[in-house]
Write a protein that holds these residues in place. Sequence first.
Motif, PDB file in Angstrom:
ATOM      1  N   ASP A  32       0.624  -0.771   0.091  1.00 54.64           N
ATOM      2  CA  ASP A  32      -0.030  -0.124   0.165  1.00 54.64           C
ATOM      3  C   ASP A  32       0.644   0.759  -0.399  1.00 54.64           C
ATOM      4  OD1 ASP A  32      -2.126  -0.595   0.302  1.00 54.64           O
ATOM      5  OD2 ASP A  32      -1.617  -1.299   1.904  1.00 54.64           O
ATOM      6  N   ARG A  33       2.301   0.937   0.632  1.00 57.05           N
ATOM      7  CA  ARG A  33       2.517   2.882   0.725  1.00 57.05           C
ATOM      8  C   ARG A  33       4.110   2.071   0.398  1.00 57.05           C
ATOM      9  NH1 ARG A  33      -1.237   4.879   0.277  1.00 57.05           N
ATOM     10  NH2 ARG A  33      -1.936   6.465   1.025  1.00 57.05           N
ATOM     11  N   ARG A  56       5.268   1.757 -10.722  1.00 56.01           N
ATOM     12  CA  ARG A  56       3.488   1.688 -11.460  1.00 56.01           C
ATOM     13  C   ARG A  56       2.383   2.899 -10.541  1.00 56.01           C
ATOM     14  NH1 ARG A  56       0.423  -2.676 -12.453  1.00 56.01           N
ATOM     15  NH2 ARG A  56      -1.640  -3.087 -10.972  1.00 56.01           N
ATOM     16  N   ARG A  57       2.802   2.955  -9.346  1.00 54.01           N
ATOM     17  CA  ARG A  57       1.083   3.673  -8.634  1.00 54.01           C
ATOM     18  C   ARG A  57       1.989   5.182  -7.676  1.00 54.01           C
ATOM     19  NH1 ARG A  57      -2.040   1.759  -4.226  1.00 54.01           N
ATOM     20  NH2 ARG A  57      -3.704   3.809  -4.588  1.00 54.01           N
ATOM     21  N   PRO A  58       3.059   6.271  -8.396  1.00 57.16           N
ATOM     22  CA  PRO A  58       3.376   6.862  -7.353  1.00 57.16           C
ATOM     23  C   PRO A  58       2.864   7.529  -5.959  1.00 57.16           C
ATOM     24  CG  PRO A  58       2.911   7.911  -9.303  1.00 57.16           C
ATOM     25  CD  PRO A  58       2.318   6.006  -9.821  1.00 57.16           C
ATOM     26  N   GLU A  59       1.516   7.693  -6.838  1.00 57.24           N
ATOM     27  CA  GLU A  59       0.632   8.596  -5.492  1.00 57.24           C
ATOM     28  C   GLU A  59       0.736   6.891  -4.716  1.00 57.24           C
ATOM     29  OE1 GLU A  59      -0.338   6.637  -8.623  1.00 57.24           O
ATOM     30  OE2 GLU A  59      -2.522   5.388  -7.662  1.00 57.24           O
ATOM     31  N   GLY A  98       7.333  11.098 -11.186  1.00 53.88           N
ATOM     32  CA  GLY A  98       6.248  12.308 -10.789  1.00 53.88           C
ATOM     33  C   GLY A  98       6.019  11.274  -9.087  1.00 53.88           C
ATOM     34  N   PRO A 100       5.792  11.590  -4.752  1.00 55.44           N
ATOM     35  CA  PRO A 100       5.528  13.332  -3.823  1.00 55.44           C
ATOM     36  C   PRO A 100       6.804  12.843  -3.371  1.00 55.44           C
ATOM     37  CG  PRO A 100       3.279  12.526  -4.401  1.00 55.44           C
ATOM     38  CD  PRO A 100       4.577  11.262  -4.736  1.00 55.44           C
ATOM     39  N   ILE A 121       0.234   9.500   6.219  1.00 59.71           N
ATOM     40  CA  ILE A 121       0.237   8.520   5.418  1.00 59.71           C
ATOM     41  C   ILE A 121       0.942   6.741   5.700  1.00 59.71           C
ATOM     42  CG2 ILE A 121       3.285   7.822   3.614  1.00 59.71           C
ATOM     43  CD1 ILE A 121       3.177  10.979   3.826  1.00 59.71           C
ATOM     44  N   TYR A 252      -3.209  13.050   5.526  1.00 60.28           N
ATOM     45  CA  TYR A 252      -3.168  12.629   4.327  1.00 60.28           C
ATOM     46  C   TYR A 252      -3.982  11.440   5.325  1.00 60.28           C
ATOM     47  CZ  TYR A 252       0.133  14.178   1.668  1.00 60.28           C
ATOM     48  OH  TYR A 252       1.450  14.709   0.673  1.00 60.28           O
TER      49      TYR A 252
ATOM     50  N   GLU B 191      -6.216  -4.732  -7.385  1.00 61.80           N
ATOM     51  CA  GLU B 191      -6.528  -3.564  -7.292  1.00 61.80           C
ATOM     52  C   GLU B 191      -7.829  -2.438  -7.314  1.00 61.80           C
ATOM     53  OE1 GLU B 191      -3.450  -1.089  -9.414  1.00 61.80           O
ATOM     54  OE2 GLU B 191      -1.748  -0.621  -7.979  1.00 61.80           O
ATOM     55  N   ARG B 194      -9.552  -3.744  -4.620  1.00 66.61           N
ATOM     56  CA  ARG B 194      -9.624  -3.030  -2.439  1.00 66.61           C
ATOM     57  C   ARG B 194      -9.947  -1.522  -2.817  1.00 66.61           C
ATOM     58  NH1 ARG B 194      -5.757  -3.957   1.222  1.00 66.61           N
ATOM     59  NH2 ARG B 194      -4.906  -2.099   1.313  1.00 66.61           N
ATOM     60  N   LEU B 201      -8.767   4.355   1.562  1.00 70.79           N
ATOM     61  CA  LEU B 201      -7.889   4.618   1.195  1.00 70.79           C
ATOM     62  C   LEU B 201      -6.963   5.501   0.987  1.00 70.79           C
ATOM     63  CD1 LEU B 201      -7.251   0.934   0.276  1.00 70.79           C
ATOM     64  CD2 LEU B 201      -5.607   1.998   2.634  1.00 70.79           C
ATOM     65  N   PRO B 202      -6.129   6.492   1.334  1.00 70.56           N
ATOM     66  CA  PRO B 202      -5.862   7.857   0.281  1.00 70.56           C
ATOM     67  C   PRO B 202      -4.960   7.751  -0.350  1.00 70.56           C
ATOM     68  CG  PRO B 202      -5.224   7.309   2.728  1.00 70.56           C
ATOM     69  CD  PRO B 202      -6.054   6.487   2.018  1.00 70.56           C
ATOM     70  N   SER B 203      -4.739   8.350  -1.454  1.00 71.87           N
ATOM     71  CA  SER B 203      -4.061   7.953  -2.460  1.00 71.87           C
ATOM     72  C   SER B 203      -2.925   9.806  -1.678  1.00 71.87           C
ATOM     73  CB  SER B 203      -4.541   9.396  -3.509  1.00 71.87           C
ATOM     74  OG  SER B 203      -3.501   9.666  -3.904  1.00 71.87           O
ATOM     75  N   LEU B 204      -1.774   9.409  -1.588  1.00 72.53           N
ATOM     76  CA  LEU B 204      -0.779  10.729  -1.285  1.00 72.53           C
ATOM     77  C   LEU B 204      -0.359  11.678  -2.607  1.00 72.53           C
ATOM     78  CD1 LEU B 204       1.570   8.287  -0.696  1.00 72.53           C
ATOM     79  CD2 LEU B 204       0.479   9.045   0.487  1.00 72.53           C
ATOM     80  N   HIS B 205      -0.762  11.897  -3.695  1.00 71.65           N
ATOM     81  CA  HIS B 205      -1.095  12.831  -4.416  1.00 71.65           C
ATOM     82  C   HIS B 205      -1.524  14.386  -4.681  1.00 71.65           C
ATOM     83  CE1 HIS B 205      -0.342  11.205  -8.492  1.00 71.65           C
ATOM     84  NE2 HIS B 205       0.882  11.379  -7.961  1.00 71.65           N
TER      85      HIS B 205
END
Lengths: 470, 206
Positions: A32-33, A56-59, A98, A100, A121, A252, B191, B194, B201-205
């Motif tokens: 997840d992180r 794959r998942r920058p966010e 990209g 953060p 986070i 977050y 994904e 989920r 579930l939060p995004s970090l953007h």
Amino acid sequence: MGAGMKRTLFDKLWDSHVVERLPDGTCVLYIDRHLVHEVTSPQAFEGLRLAGRAVRRPEATIAVVDHNIPTSDRRAGISEPESRLQVETLEKNVAEFGVPYFPVLDARQGIVHIVGPEQGISLPGMTIVCGDSHTSTHGALGALAFGIGTSEVEHVLATQTLLQRPAKNMLVEVSGRLPLGVTAKDLVLAIIGRIGTAGGTGHVIEYAGEAVRALDMAGRMTVCNMSIEAGARAGLIAPDETTFAYVKGRPYAPAGDAFDQAVAYWRTLPADEGAAYDKRVHLHAAEIAPMVTWGTNPEAVVPITGAVPDPEAEADETARGQMRRMLDYMGLNAGQRMTEVPIDVVFIGSCTNGRIEDIRAAAAIARGRRVAAGVRALVVAGSGLVKQQAEAEGLDRVLTEAGFEWREPGCSMCLGMNPDKLAPGQRCASTSNRNFEGRQGPGGRTHLVSPAMAAAAAVRGRLADVREFV
Amino acid sequence: MDAFTTLTAIAAPLPLANVDTDKIIPARFLKTIKRTGLGVHLFDTLRYRADGTENPDFVLNSEPYRRAQILIAFENFGCGSSREHAPWALLDFGIRAVIAPDFADIFYNNCFKNGILPVRLPRAVCEQLMADARMGNNARVTIDLARQVVLRPNGEEIAFEVDPFRKHMLLEGLDEIGQTLQHAARIDGFERERQAAQPWLPSLHA
Ligand code: SF4
């Protein structure tokens, strides 16, 4: 894991992240992180670039700089060329992919394991990885968090998964309450002293019992942080009201209805009644005293009221040789009282003890006292926000008036990678997590202690029992 | 990554327990942005004296161990920091296998990603191999991964355990990311499920 089986917290975290179970039992585990820092990521980004792969998942990824950066004024940049190159490389990589990023002059910058929980986070129920072994810290939230190597960093960047086999379950239960002057740091050192530096190898350690429940989140993070020093890749504490109160309102973290939904889910995570553990250890909190290490691995630990052990009393030959080598390196004699050991440097900070609660504990001892003559004492907040908070409470003044240095956030003297280093032969009372040879600088000698114990040592000029100060 | 099949090489004795990754490669050498070039700093504090000259007492500073490709050590090898610089330094020096009673988890994993085979064998066997490794030019040990055996210089075979998946990856020198990406559709599906089940579930953007 069949339906209806009683599961531990680890089992639930694991099961909920298995994307696919391969025939031999290896699992594709969803992450997840992903926390990224400058030291263990350059080769991973380079690998992506060479293979023409994207993140794959920058966010789901966050980058900080912590290990290399100086803790003096940083507006002029980093003077050391190799450190500068590593930081610049990270900045180039996060821009290109990209990801953060909290740059060095951002107040949110800090040690990756302080920043994750502080920003919300890192959350309960998640899988969290970082190219750093102390990722175990985040397990305090009830997340499965563990350190990975750089190849795995690349793997997570490219796939958001890892190939893993489940760990075994170990339960460390601490009954009763910690006595006055005894902190989470002393507790985890006592645990490592009991089970040894390989005691948790192959396991995830869940900490439970009244003494653990009574810890605040800072203390829980200190305990989980040092799981790796007990050989475990991850430490866990079941999420409870203390956890939810901590998470609520973080930048977050989910808010409003989303937070309530999240809490409802997080409440399902604690182990089922009667779930089986592969290994169990039990400690009585009341028996634990303030602890201090005497050797060059964290299991070489005694209560501050104790003495340096005698290698000749050790039956096993390899262990005896190793003890002799440790005493030689540390410049200590068998039988020497710990409170008679003079120190040159005090370091208060790191991902183990760089949170606001730790700085408060140190300041409480420092208030109205003076650092002993000839001792250099550093206090390094774990993040820019911890530093701001401490300053808002006036703790920086308490500390500087007592003769402590008040520095910018980062890993600092926890490892000899930035300008804060021990000189050969210097002896340090340190709130960090590793007392390996040369860890704080070549030839440096480390005694691991709690923040209050470190402050007490600074005032005395030798290792001291903090209970004489409270 | 180079495949690992069979290796016959000089084994060096390192009769220490709890060899941590700070000892394998101290933090001050982690400032590189490359994987190569760390071999000269392998075991830096053991290998060099304060003035930078070689410590003649350290095993890897003497013949034939300068050419060692196998290391024999004791318990909890590779504990401490997760730095992959530790296996990179070993590999850059030329070490392709480490034999010890047990290894720290992260280091053990990191070895496989770099074509190094960590072999777990009981303490008593490691002591025999330690004695073998002290035989200088005769300290030639063979490791046959396909058959999962270590051959002592006297010809005795010792079987060892290794996870079948890791063995396969190492024998073939396969890229793990490429393997995992074969499951990309499953990862996509996971994904989506989920996000539906846990929409909070939060995004970090930003
Ligand atoms: S503070 Fe120390 S242990 Fe924590 S991440 Fe930084 S270097 Fe590692």
